[in-house]
Design an enzyme around this catalytic site. Structure first.
Site, PDB file in Angstrom:
ATOM      1  CG  ASP A  56     151.911  58.343  74.055  1.00  0.00           C
ATOM      2  OD1 ASP A  56     151.878  57.329  75.179  1.00  0.00           O
ATOM      3  OD2 ASP A  56     152.270  58.696  73.380  1.00  0.00           O
ATOM      4  CG  HIS A  57     151.455  60.675  76.372  1.00  0.00           C
ATOM      5  ND1 HIS A  57     151.760  62.046  77.820  1.00  0.00           N
ATOM      6  CD2 HIS A  57     152.102  61.097  75.802  1.00  0.00           C
ATOM      7  CE1 HIS A  57     153.217  61.426  77.425  1.00  0.00           C
ATOM      8  NE2 HIS A  57     153.309  60.642  76.012  1.00  0.00           N
ATOM      9  CG  ASP A  82     149.952  63.774  80.046  1.00  0.00           C
ATOM     10  OD1 ASP A  82     150.184  64.372  81.577  1.00  0.00           O
ATOM     11  OD2 ASP A  82     150.286  63.722  78.953  1.00  0.00           O
TER      12      ASP A  82
END
Length: 128
Positions: free
Chosen positions: A82-83, A104
């Protein structure tokens, strides 16, 4: 059950008209709790790690934990970065066996973000 891709989980959810939870894990005990709850609910689940989490444990360690715990379950489990804040981290997670990644580049300028996102997509393509 072996880890599956987030895409597989979400396509099934779309067909079935249900939502899928994604939880960030920081350690083995969190992964155990997440998977125990998902098993009890008979629900597919996405387990996520962040750059901060993998900084101290590494992608291979977290992949190993989640894969080992998921192996004995009969529910779909995906492991997601995530990210991910660098192309190097995205590649590392893919090579380690993560089944989905998110790049990201929101803290970068638009052009650099676009270039890095395109590179992340290219790096991920062989793992699809």
């Amino acid at each position: 059950m072996p880890l599956v891709t987030t895409k597989q989980i979400l396509l099934e959810a779309q067909k079935g008209g249900y939502a899928v939870c994604a939880f960030n894990m920081e350690n083995m005990e969190m992964a155990q709790g997440i998977l125990e709850a998902a098993k009890d609910c008979r629900a597919p689940v996405i387990i996520q790690t962040t750059p901060g989490t993998v900084r101290y444990g590494g992608t291979a360690l977290f992949r190993g934990i989640v894969a080992a715990l998921a192996e004995g379950l009969d529910i779909p489990v995906a492991l997601h970065l995530d990210h991910g804040n660098s192309n190097e981290l995205v590649r590392e997670a893919l090579v380690a066996g993560y089944t989905s990644v998110m790049y990201d580049g929101s803290k970068l300028g638009l052009e650099e973000n676009i270039q890095n996102t395109a590179a992340a997509v290219k790096d991920a393509a062989p793992f699809e």
